[in-house]
Write an enzyme that holds these catalytic residues in place. Sequence first.
Site, PDB file in Angstrom:
ATOM      1  CG  HIS A 149      -7.929  -4.155  -2.685  1.00  0.00           C
ATOM      2  ND1 HIS A 149      -8.970  -3.293  -2.948  1.00  0.00           N
ATOM      3  CD2 HIS A 149      -6.903  -3.375  -2.253  1.00  0.00           C
ATOM      4  CE1 HIS A 149      -8.582  -2.051  -2.696  1.00  0.00           C
ATOM      5  NE2 HIS A 149      -7.334  -2.072  -2.279  1.00  0.00           N
ATOM      6  CG  HIS A 209      -1.625   5.147  -0.873  1.00  0.00           C
ATOM      7  ND1 HIS A 209      -2.452   5.664   0.105  1.00  0.00           N
ATOM      8  CD2 HIS A 209      -2.377   4.235  -1.526  1.00  0.00           C
ATOM      9  CE1 HIS A 209      -3.634   5.068   0.039  1.00  0.00           C
ATOM     10  NE2 HIS A 209      -3.610   4.191  -0.933  1.00  0.00           N
ATOM     11  CD1 TRP A 267     -11.398  -6.683  -0.643  1.00  0.00           C
ATOM     12  CD2 TRP A 267      -9.560  -6.275   0.570  1.00  0.00           C
ATOM     13  NE1 TRP A 267     -11.205  -5.323  -0.614  1.00  0.00           N
ATOM     14  CE2 TRP A 267     -10.086  -5.034   0.121  1.00  0.00           C
ATOM     15  CE3 TRP A 267      -8.400  -6.244   1.351  1.00  0.00           C
ATOM     16  CZ2 TRP A 267      -9.494  -3.801   0.426  1.00  0.00           C
ATOM     17  CZ3 TRP A 267      -7.815  -5.024   1.656  1.00  0.00           C
ATOM     18  CH2 TRP A 267      -8.362  -3.825   1.199  1.00  0.00           C
ATOM     19  NE  ARG A 287      -3.644   2.267   2.586  1.00  0.00           N
ATOM     20  CZ  ARG A 287      -3.608   2.943   3.743  1.00  0.00           C
ATOM     21  NH1 ARG A 287      -2.989   2.432   4.794  1.00  0.00           N
ATOM     22  NH2 ARG A 287      -4.197   4.105   3.848  1.00  0.00           N
TER      23      ARG A 287
HETATM   24 ZN1  ZEM Z   1      -6.068  -0.364  -1.820  1.00  0.00          ZN
HETATM   25  N1  ZEM Z   1      -7.117   0.118  -0.149  1.00  0.00           N
HETATM   26  N2  ZEM Z   1      -7.345   0.771  -2.961  1.00  0.00           N
HETATM   27  N3  ZEM Z   1      -4.983  -0.772  -3.480  1.00  0.00           N
HETATM   28  N4  ZEM Z   1      -4.814  -1.445  -0.702  1.00  0.00           N
HETATM   29  C1  ZEM Z   1      -6.870  -0.348   1.112  1.00  0.00           C
HETATM   30  C2  ZEM Z   1      -5.915  -1.284   1.475  1.00  0.00           C
HETATM   31  C3  ZEM Z   1      -4.982  -1.809   0.619  1.00  0.00           C
HETATM   32  C4  ZEM Z   1      -8.463   1.445  -2.512  1.00  0.00           C
HETATM   33  C5  ZEM Z   1      -8.775   1.724  -1.166  1.00  0.00           C
HETATM   34  O1  ZEM Z   1      -9.649   2.757  -0.880  1.00  0.00           O
HETATM   35  C6  ZEM Z   1      -8.178   1.003  -0.077  1.00  0.00           C
HETATM   36  C7  ZEM Z   1      -5.228  -0.342  -4.767  1.00  0.00           C
HETATM   37  C8  ZEM Z   1      -6.378   0.295  -5.182  1.00  0.00           C
HETATM   38  C9  ZEM Z   1      -7.358   0.794  -4.325  1.00  0.00           C
HETATM   39  C10 ZEM Z   1      -3.739  -2.164  -1.178  1.00  0.00           C
HETATM   40  C11 ZEM Z   1      -3.180  -2.078  -2.450  1.00  0.00           C
HETATM   41  C12 ZEM Z   1      -3.768  -1.410  -3.510  1.00  0.00           C
HETATM   42  C13 ZEM Z   1      -7.778   0.239   2.023  1.00  0.00           C
HETATM   43  C14 ZEM Z   1      -7.792  -0.010   3.531  1.00  0.00           C
HETATM   44  C15 ZEM Z   1      -8.608   1.069   1.296  1.00  0.00           C
HETATM   45  C16 ZEM Z   1      -9.744   1.888   1.876  1.00  0.00           C
HETATM   46  C17 ZEM Z   1      -6.744   0.873   4.225  1.00  0.00           C
HETATM   47  C18 ZEM Z   1      -6.710   0.584   5.706  1.00  0.00           C
HETATM   48  O2  ZEM Z   1      -7.728   0.842   6.365  1.00  0.00           O
HETATM   49  O3  ZEM Z   1      -5.667   0.106   6.188  1.00  0.00           O
HETATM   50  C19 ZEM Z   1      -9.236   1.886  -3.664  1.00  0.00           C
HETATM   51  C20 ZEM Z   1     -10.538   2.644  -3.627  1.00  0.00           C
HETATM   52  C21 ZEM Z   1      -8.549   1.462  -4.778  1.00  0.00           C
HETATM   53  C22 ZEM Z   1      -8.892   1.589  -6.228  1.00  0.00           C
HETATM   54  C23 ZEM Z   1     -10.101   1.621  -6.702  1.00  0.00           C
HETATM   55  C24 ZEM Z   1      -4.135  -0.688  -5.617  1.00  0.00           C
HETATM   56  C25 ZEM Z   1      -4.039  -0.332  -7.105  1.00  0.00           C
HETATM   57  C26 ZEM Z   1      -3.208  -1.346  -4.835  1.00  0.00           C
HETATM   58  C27 ZEM Z   1      -1.870  -1.904  -5.182  1.00  0.00           C
HETATM   59  C28 ZEM Z   1      -1.485  -2.247  -6.410  1.00  0.00           C
HETATM   60  C29 ZEM Z   1      -3.236  -3.034  -0.124  1.00  0.00           C
HETATM   61  C30 ZEM Z   1      -2.108  -4.045  -0.264  1.00  0.00           C
HETATM   62  C31 ZEM Z   1      -4.023  -2.804   1.000  1.00  0.00           C
HETATM   63  C32 ZEM Z   1      -3.929  -3.481   2.365  1.00  0.00           C
HETATM   64  C33 ZEM Z   1      -3.099  -2.648   3.311  1.00  0.00           C
HETATM   65  C34 ZEM Z   1      -2.950  -3.256   4.683  1.00  0.00           C
HETATM   66  O4  ZEM Z   1      -2.454  -2.538   5.549  1.00  0.00           O
HETATM   67  O5  ZEM Z   1      -3.284  -4.421   4.899  1.00  0.00           O
END
Ligand code: ZEM
Length: 291
Positions: free
Chosen positions: A176, A50, A192, A46
């Site tokens: 995800h 970001h 997920w 993440r």
């Molecule tokens: Zn995420 N993501 N993401 N994402 N994401 C979260 C967590 C993680 C969206 C999003 O709003 C959120 C991509 C695309 C998009 C990861 C990787 C990638 C979380 C939760 C949210 C809300 C955060 C938390 O509370 O800790 C949205 C709306 C997306 C697109 C539509 C893409 C592209 C990613 C990588 C290639 C990962 C690995 C996580 C889990 C983080 C963790 O701490 O476990």
Amino acid sequence: YFYSSELTTAEADWKKVNYYNVYKDIADLLEDEDYDDGSYGPVFVRLAWHASGTYSKKDRTGGSTGGTIRFHPEANYGANAGLHVARERLEPLKKKYPHISYADLYTLAGVVAIQELGGPVVPWRPGRPDAITAAAVAATPDGRLPDAAQGADHVRDIFYRMGFNDQEIVALEGAHALGRCHTDRSGFDGPWNASPTAFTNFLFTELLDNTWVPKKWDGPFQYVDKATGQFMMLPADIAFKTDPKFRQYVEQYAKDQDLFFADFSKAFVKLLELGVQFPEDAPVYQFKPLE
Ligand code: ZEM
């Protein structure tokens, strides 16, 4: 989380770093039985995403260049809540390898996590320069990362701005499969799927195989699987099932994990390189997974 002096260090020199050693040391930081599901891998992915996903192809601002995500105000944007956890975990490696740039360290951490959690090999290049102070760069504007509460139109606006097409967007969303939502970070809750520390195509299989119903709670609107209530989808995730153009790729990736791995790797390389001007002599590394 105001970083200024602590994370402001001498200029990076990408040629002086042994990236095989850094890879190994990042891999050693992944496991921790006291953290989340036992791995920092998901939050490293993440962080890499970001750091990079702020890019705009229109004005060529944003992206991982500069390592700007470590500075206020970007570090404190709502979308980045909780990412200090990943930066602090990686900080000892910046001390150990002072010549690596933060921008390279954060992106490499995402690559190591993907590979060591069982995902595809992701070719990676060093040479992203660091901004030395927040003032040295114009702040990356807020609002460039996707809003989980919105649907397909918004997701397209955000990722088209970076230069991705529908197929690449779906491939990236497959990340995800990893990790979870935290109520004290995004406000959403839960993983997920049942194996959040393994890189799989389960985001797609779970999307298609389960019935997703609104979660009954006081928190932000999200979905849970009807059968167990243990797994979650964001409204933005559900858009990948309901939007016909996205869904055709979801179906392909649910059926064909090799295709997903190949497409994810390409799209993730592109993400991590958005807006970066690499030195011409920077080699591309293809690290071998350690185990
Ligand atoms: Zn995420 N993501 N993401 N994402 N994401 C979260 C967590 C993680 C969206 C999003 O709003 C959120 C991509 C695309 C998009 C990861 C990787 C990638 C979380 C939760 C949210 C809300 C955060 C938390 O509370 O800790 C949205 C709306 C997306 C697109 C539509 C893409 C592209 C990613 C990588 C290639 C990962 C690995 C996580 C889990 C983080 C963790 O701490 O476990």
